[in-house]
Design an enzyme around this catalytic site. Structure first.
Site, PDB file in Angstrom:
ATOM      1  N   ALA A  14     -14.279  -3.938   0.574  1.00  0.00           N
ATOM      2  CA  ALA A  14     -13.720  -5.282   0.406  1.00  0.00           C
ATOM      3  C   ALA A  14     -12.365  -5.262  -0.300  1.00  0.00           C
ATOM      4  O   ALA A  14     -11.713  -6.303  -0.410  1.00  0.00           O
ATOM      5  CB  ALA A  14     -14.700  -6.164  -0.361  1.00  0.00           C
ATOM      6  N   CYS A  15     -11.932  -4.112  -0.755  1.00  0.00           N
ATOM      7  CA  CYS A  15     -10.694  -3.975  -1.541  1.00  0.00           C
ATOM      8  C   CYS A  15      -9.572  -3.414  -0.664  1.00  0.00           C
ATOM      9  O   CYS A  15      -9.711  -2.332  -0.093  1.00  0.00           O
ATOM     10  CB  CYS A  15     -10.956  -3.049  -2.728  1.00  0.00           C
ATOM     11  SG  CYS A  15      -9.466  -2.544  -3.608  1.00  0.00           S
ATOM     12  N   GLY A  16      -8.464  -4.133  -0.587  1.00  0.00           N
ATOM     13  CA  GLY A  16      -7.325  -3.682   0.204  1.00  0.00           C
ATOM     14  C   GLY A  16      -6.757  -2.367  -0.281  1.00  0.00           C
ATOM     15  O   GLY A  16      -6.389  -1.504   0.523  1.00  0.00           O
ATOM     16  N   ARG A  19      -9.052   0.309   0.912  1.00  0.00           N
ATOM     17  CA  ARG A  19      -8.918   0.517   2.366  1.00  0.00           C
ATOM     18  C   ARG A  19      -7.629   1.274   2.689  1.00  0.00           C
ATOM     19  O   ARG A  19      -7.627   2.177   3.532  1.00  0.00           O
ATOM     20  CB  ARG A  19      -8.952  -0.816   3.118  1.00  0.00           C
ATOM     21  CG  ARG A  19     -10.305  -1.483   3.115  1.00  0.00           C
ATOM     22  CD  ARG A  19     -10.361  -2.670   4.085  1.00  0.00           C
ATOM     23  NE  ARG A  19      -9.315  -3.651   3.861  1.00  0.00           N
ATOM     24  CZ  ARG A  19      -9.413  -4.718   3.067  1.00  0.00           C
ATOM     25  NH1 ARG A  19     -10.525  -4.916   2.382  1.00  0.00           N
ATOM     26  NH2 ARG A  19      -8.405  -5.566   2.941  1.00  0.00           N
TER      27      ARG A  19
END
Length: 146
Positions: A14-16, A19
Site C-alpha cells: 500500500a506504500c508508494g 512499491r
C-alpha cells in the site's frame, strides 16, 4: 552467490515508496524475497539487526504519522529502545519501510532510490517512480538529483 537469494524487502504494497523500491530491485532482473511485514512482522532479533545494520537508532526506524504513534504518545522521550521495539512488534505499522537487505548491506529505503546504494546488480533500463520522477536513464545509469 546468487544475488536473488540474498535480497529481501520488508514491503508494504500500500506504500508508494515501498512499491518504487521493489520496482527498482526488479529493474535489476532479480525477484527478491518479499516479506509483507504487516502480515509477517520481523522477529525482535531481525528488527534489531535491520536497524543496527542500516546504521539507524530505534527512533529513526519508527513511523510517526500513524495512529499508534500518537495514541501511545511515542514522541515522549521517556520510552527506552526496548519499549519502543516492543511497541513496533505489537503494532508493525510503526515499523518504517521499506527495509531492504542485500549482500551489500541493509537500508531503510526512504527515498526509494536509497536502494541503489546496496543493489549488487546494475539497473537494466530506464526507471521512473510512480509520480513520474525519472531515476534511471535508458542506459541503466542513475540520473543525478538536482
Amino acid at each position: 552467490m546468487n544475488p536473488q537469494n540474498n535480497m529481501t524487502i520488508y514491503h508494504n504494497p500500500a506504500c508508494g515508496t515501498s512499491r518504487n523500491t521493489l520496482a527498482l530491485i526488479r529493474n535489476t532482473g532479480v525477484e527478491p524475497n518479499i516479506i509483507e511485514y504487516l502480515v509477517h512482522p520481523p522477529t525482535r532479533d531481525q528488527l534489531v539487526n535491520m536497524i543496527l545494520d542500516a546504521g539507524l537508532n530505534v527512533r529513526d526506524a519508527i513511523r510517526q504519522n500513524v495512529d499508534p504513534y500518537r495514541e501511545l504518545q511515542l514522541e515522549q522521550d521517556h520510552w527506552t529502545d526496548d519499549q519502543l521495539l516492543d511497541f513496533m512488534l505489537a503494532h508493525p505499522i510503526l515499523i518504517n519501510r521499506p527495509f531492504v537487505i542485500t549482500s551489500k548491506g541493509t537500508r531503510l529505503c526512504r527515498p526509494s532510490e536509497v536502494v541503489l546504494d546496496i543493489l549488487p546488480l546494475p539497473q537494466l533500463g530506464a526507471f521512473q517512480k510512480e509520480d513520474g520522477e525519472q531515476i534511471i536513464d535508458t542506459q541503466g545509469q542513475r540520473i543525478s538529483s538536482k
